[in-house]
Enzyme design. Structure first.
Site, PDB file in Angstrom:
ATOM      1  N   LYS A 158       1.678  -5.954  -0.456  1.00  0.00           N
ATOM      2  CA  LYS A 158       2.471  -4.799  -0.890  1.00  0.00           C
ATOM      3  C   LYS A 158       2.689  -3.635  -0.158  1.00  0.00           C
ATOM      4  CE  LYS A 158      -0.601  -2.513  -4.115  1.00  0.00           C
ATOM      5  NZ  LYS A 158      -0.616  -1.083  -3.919  1.00  0.00           N
ATOM      6  N   SER A 159       1.603  -3.281   0.599  1.00  0.00           N
ATOM      7  CA  SER A 159       1.591  -2.169   1.459  1.00  0.00           C
ATOM      8  C   SER A 159       2.854  -2.654   2.616  1.00  0.00           C
ATOM      9  CB  SER A 159       0.384  -1.940   2.283  1.00  0.00           C
ATOM     10  OG  SER A 159      -0.557  -1.463   1.492  1.00  0.00           O
ATOM     11  N   GLY A 177       2.446   4.381  -7.539  1.00  0.00           N
ATOM     12  CA  GLY A 177       2.300   5.775  -6.545  1.00  0.00           C
ATOM     13  C   GLY A 177       3.171   5.432  -5.278  1.00  0.00           C
ATOM     14  N   SER A 232      -2.061   9.103   3.179  1.00  0.00           N
ATOM     15  CA  SER A 232      -1.163   8.603   4.029  1.00  0.00           C
ATOM     16  C   SER A 232       0.163   8.245   3.598  1.00  0.00           C
ATOM     17  CB  SER A 232      -1.880   7.074   4.861  1.00  0.00           C
ATOM     18  OG  SER A 232      -2.031   6.302   3.923  1.00  0.00           O
ATOM     19  N   SER A 239      -7.478   7.497   6.206  1.00  0.00           N
ATOM     20  CA  SER A 239      -6.549   6.304   6.041  1.00  0.00           C
ATOM     21  C   SER A 239      -5.482   6.104   7.577  1.00  0.00           C
ATOM     22  CB  SER A 239      -5.581   6.185   4.829  1.00  0.00           C
ATOM     23  OG  SER A 239      -6.272   6.613   3.744  1.00  0.00           O
ATOM     24  N   ASP A 244      -9.031   1.551  -0.722  1.00  0.00           N
ATOM     25  CA  ASP A 244      -8.732   0.572  -1.673  1.00  0.00           C
ATOM     26  C   ASP A 244      -9.786  -0.459  -1.686  1.00  0.00           C
ATOM     27  OD1 ASP A 244      -6.415   1.839  -2.553  1.00  0.00           O
ATOM     28  OD2 ASP A 244      -5.247   0.534  -1.377  1.00  0.00           O
TER      29      ASP A 244
END
Length: 412
Positions: free
Chosen positions: A21-22, A69, A144, A171, A288
């Site tokens: 998803k990042s 977020g 980040s 991060s 995470d």
């Protein structure tokens, strides 16, 4: 939802992981800013990505991103460059998560942003305006995602941005990921020294991109491998030279006895050695993964001191507090300094086996699910549906090693 270990566990398990998803969310923003957007293959089906995708396709005048977020930070920057006035809001928890650092930086560059409720927090009213390029300063220890939000819009700002980060940088791998993706879109983003990066103005050249598997999601399977000696697990769609900083999770798992070998675009993992008795690790660059390894080390009996956890306090919940509270339910007394460090010296307490609360946090649910592999009593997870935020197929996938009974929990 109640979970218990299956009596007969397959010696070979094959899992197709969700897409990152990042990476998906970064590419969605860049694609939307490109003149000729191209199809995105293997886009994440997580809630966070779905919310962002729907927002970009829909009416930008009022956007509710719920608990996403990443979408809040990325869209805040994106909307400053869109014509008209836009309101962006989110869940109750989202309205408690700070966004002042990003708003202040954007205002300094000419953005028109108002706080609708509490100063420093969503919801926001944003009026599109031409932004000014040049220098931006951030403290290095902020999220980040604030930095990435600025980086993603920089190619569309006259002169681009030179971003200076003061102090210890949290991060950094996520910033590196953004640089790598910008380069794929034809933008020569780069570090020019240890604490300064540039993202020049330029035309974003979109291309067909297939999203790789999510190394954050893989962490739960590395944990399962650590708890199931000699069970081989194959994880599809994981790239060896990944843009994701969480790919370094395999190095942490190695210290806990789990080997990892790459096979084309997959990895094969299994525990074939003894876990460390004590582990120290700074999770500043992989926050995470922290919940997974806090729970895993307790289950393995590996004492630990984990630092670099300050960002956990402003995630979906205060993850430091939540981990401490829920681990006690299954018999582990974990200490913390309330800021950035968690320590376990082997202390235990009589477990209550109360249901594990997830605090609307997907990673709480998935991290504690693995406890069912070693604790003889059934583990109950409240609100199991929260996993859809990042890994919608988690419960289906984990059914290969756990028996799942929904009779005592809300269906997901």
């Amino acid at each position: 939802m109640r979970l218990s270990r299956k009596s007969n566990i397959a010696k070979s398990i094959h899992i197709v992981l969700p897409a990152s998803k990042s990476i998906s969310n970064r590419i969605l923003i860049l694609n939307a800013l490109s003149k000729e957007p191209q199809p995105i293959l293997n886009l994440s089906d997580s809630d966070d990505t779905r919310v962002l995708q729907e927002a970009l396709k829909g009416n930008l005048s009022h956007i509710d991103i719920g608990a996403a977020g990443t979408a809040m930070r990325f869209l805040t920057a994106f909307l400053t460059m869109q014509n008209g006035t836009h309101v962006i809001t989110g869940s109750e928890r989202m309205q408690q998560r700070p966004i002042r650092s990003l708003v202040d930086a954007l205002r300094h560059q000419g953005a028109i942003i108002e706080y609708i409720g509490n100063e420093g927090f969503p919801p926001l009213r944003i009026t599109g305006n031409e932004l000014i390029g040049g220098d931006i300063k951030f403290p290095g220890d902020i999220s980040s995602q604030y930095i990435t939000a600025i980086m993603l819009i920089a190619p569309k700002v006259k002169g681009g941005y030179r971003i200076h980060l003061d102090g210890t940088i949290n991060s950094r791998p996520y910033i590196d990921m953004t640089i790598g993706i910008l380069q794929k879109f034809g933008i020569n983003a780069k570090w020019i020294n240890d604490d300064t990066l540039v993202v020049p103005e330029g035309e974003l050249i979109s291309q067909k991109i297939s999203i790789e598997g999510d190394w954050s999601a893989a962490s739960y399977w590395f944990a399962i491998a650590a708890l199931l000696p000699y069970t081989e697990i194959k994880l599809n769609t994981l790239m060896e030279n990944s843009l994701q900083g969480d790919s370094l999770g395999k190095d942490i798992a190695k210290l806990l006895g789990v080997s990892c070998r790459h096979d084309n675009n997959s990895v094969i993992i299994k525990r074939d050695s003894t876990p460390a008795e004590y582990l120290e690790y700074d999770f500043r660059n992989q926050p995470d993964l922290a919940q997974t390894y806090v729970v895993l080390c307790c289950l393995l009996g590996t004492k630990f001191k984990f630092s670099g956890l300050e960002s956990l306090k402003i995630k979906e919940t205060d993850r430091i507090d939540a981990l401490t509270r829920e681990l006690r339910k299954i018999g582990y007394i974990v200490g913390n300094n309330g800021i950035d460090t968690m320590i376990w010296d082997g202390s235990t307490v009589q477990p209550s086996y109360e249901a594990i609360d997830t605090y609307k946090d997907h990673r709480m649910a998935m991290s504690f699910a693995i406890a069912a592999l070693t604790i003889p009593n059934e583990i109950t997870i409240n609100n199991p549906e929260v996993v859809s935020k990042s890994y919608p197929s988690f419960w289906n996938d984990i059914s290969s090693v756990l028996t799942i009974n929904n009779n005592m929990a809300r269906q997901y």
